[in-house]
Design a protein around this motif. Sequence first.
Motif, PDB file in Angstrom:
ATOM      1  N   PRO A  79      -1.620   0.283   0.870  1.00  0.00           N
ATOM      2  CA  PRO A  79      -2.468  -0.633   0.891  1.00  0.00           C
ATOM      3  C   PRO A  79      -2.092  -1.902   0.366  1.00  0.00           C
ATOM      4  O   PRO A  79      -1.146  -2.103  -0.310  1.00  0.00           O
ATOM      5  CB  PRO A  79      -3.292   0.165  -0.095  1.00  0.00           C
ATOM      6  CG  PRO A  79      -2.114   1.013  -1.027  1.00  0.00           C
ATOM      7  CD  PRO A  79      -1.193   1.288  -0.078  1.00  0.00           C
ATOM      8  N   SER A  80      -3.104  -3.129   0.874  1.00  0.00           N
ATOM      9  CA  SER A  80      -2.646  -4.248   0.682  1.00  0.00           C
ATOM     10  C   SER A  80      -3.631  -5.158  -0.165  1.00  0.00           C
ATOM     11  O   SER A  80      -4.710  -4.489  -0.384  1.00  0.00           O
ATOM     12  CB  SER A  80      -2.254  -4.949   2.111  1.00  0.00           C
ATOM     13  OG  SER A  80      -3.364  -4.744   2.935  1.00  0.00           O
ATOM     14  N   LEU A  81      -3.662  -6.514  -0.399  1.00  0.00           N
ATOM     15  CA  LEU A  81      -4.448  -7.030  -0.876  1.00  0.00           C
ATOM     16  C   LEU A  81      -4.611  -8.600  -0.173  1.00  0.00           C
ATOM     17  O   LEU A  81      -3.887  -9.027   0.307  1.00  0.00           O
ATOM     18  CB  LEU A  81      -3.997  -7.601  -2.157  1.00  0.00           C
ATOM     19  CG  LEU A  81      -4.119  -6.433  -3.438  1.00  0.00           C
ATOM     20  CD1 LEU A  81      -3.297  -6.964  -4.549  1.00  0.00           C
ATOM     21  CD2 LEU A  81      -5.550  -6.161  -4.119  1.00  0.00           C
ATOM     22  N   ILE A  82      -6.314  -8.928  -0.130  1.00  0.00           N
ATOM     23  CA  ILE A  82      -6.179 -10.192   0.485  1.00  0.00           C
ATOM     24  C   ILE A  82      -7.052 -11.169  -0.507  1.00  0.00           C
ATOM     25  O   ILE A  82      -8.060 -10.584  -1.265  1.00  0.00           O
ATOM     26  CB  ILE A  82      -7.315  -9.961   1.688  1.00  0.00           C
ATOM     27  CG1 ILE A  82      -6.612  -9.182   2.746  1.00  0.00           C
ATOM     28  CG2 ILE A  82      -7.628 -11.423   2.149  1.00  0.00           C
ATOM     29  CD1 ILE A  82      -7.527  -9.012   4.003  1.00  0.00           C
ATOM     30  N   VAL A  83      -6.450 -12.255  -0.583  1.00  0.00           N
ATOM     31  CA  VAL A  83      -7.095 -13.322  -1.720  1.00  0.00           C
ATOM     32  C   VAL A  83      -7.741 -14.318  -1.032  1.00  0.00           C
ATOM     33  O   VAL A  83      -7.070 -15.108   0.025  1.00  0.00           O
ATOM     34  CB  VAL A  83      -5.959 -13.961  -2.576  1.00  0.00           C
ATOM     35  CG1 VAL A  83      -6.656 -14.855  -3.565  1.00  0.00           C
ATOM     36  CG2 VAL A  83      -5.047 -12.828  -3.469  1.00  0.00           C
TER      37      VAL A  83
END
Length: 322
Positions: free
Chosen positions: A69-73
Motif C-alpha cells: 500500500p502507498s500514500l499520495i500527498v
Amino acid sequence: MTTWQGWHRFATTDPPTPARPGDPPRSTEERLAYHSAFVTIRTPAISQLSTQVRTLMILGRHQQTTARPSLIVTGPAAAGKTTALLNVGRACHLAHTRKNPQPPGSAHAVIPVAYVLVPPGATAKTLITEFARYLGIPVTARMTQTQITDAVCHTYTAAGVQLVMIDEIHRLNPRTTTGAQTADLIKDLTERLPATFVYAGINVTDTPLFTGVRGAQLAGRATLITCGPLPARHGTRQPFRDVITDIENNLDLQQHKPGTLPRHALYLHQRTAGRIGSLTRLIRQAAITAIHDGTERITKTTLDAVRLDHLAEQHRRPTRSR
C-alpha cells in the motif's frame, strides 16, 4: 537532495533551532541565516503523514505477492506538501540508521530512503534514469529502459531502500503514450521493490492520474492525504492561529512581544489564504526586515510592507483596522 549524497547530508544535518534561554546572543548574520533556513513547523498534515507512513511500512514489511500500500500527498501549491514529505523522510532515515548502524569498516552505507523528482515531460526511461542517478548507478546511452530498471531494482533491494518518495507526481499524464508507459513503470517498481512508495503532487485528484484503468489501480492502492490550506477555525479549535503561535515562538528577534502575531490571525489568514508556505514566508521576510531596519519586532505595518508570492497576493483582501 535527488542524489544519495545530497539526501544523506540533508537528513543528518541538524535542523535549525531557536535560541534557548541562557544561550549567548547570536550575531546579526547568524540570526539572518536562522530566519532564512528556519524550523519546520509541525502541521496537522505532517503529523498525519508521519503516522500513516509508519503504519504502512509495518503493514507492507512482509508482503510478497502484490504491491505494498502507498500514500499520495495532494493539495494546492504552497500548502507544504514537499516540506511534509521531506520531514517524514528525514525522520524515517534517522530512525532506521539508529536501529541499524553501519558496521565499522563496512563499505556499504545504510540507505533506507530514496527521494526522486518526476522530470518535466517525463518518459519511462527518463524517470528510471532519475532513480539510477539517485544511487549513482552507471547509465549509458546504449542501455535500454529494461536494463536500467533491472539495475535499479537490484541495487535498491541490495541497498535496503525501504521508503521511496516521488515528488511532482502531477507531471505525469497517463492519457498520453509516454505518460501511460511512465505510470506502468511506477506500478512495476512498486511490485519489484520491497519498499513503501509515497507520492506528492499538486491537486492530484484533479489530474488524469486518477482516471482510467491505471488511475483506478493507483487509487485502489494509495491512501490520500490532503495537505490543504489551514482553516481559521475547525469546531472549537483554531489551527491556523496555533501554527502562527508556533512560528512566533521560534523567532529570534530582540524586541518582539509574544502574542503580537496571533492577534493578527484573521489578517494573516486573509493574506495567505491559509497556506502554510505563504504564511512562513511572510513572517520570515518580516523578521529579516525587522533585523535589517533595527526595529527587532514584527508589526502589522511590517507585514503589510512584505510582497508575497503572486498566488497569495491574489487572495489579499483589505481589512479594517479596529
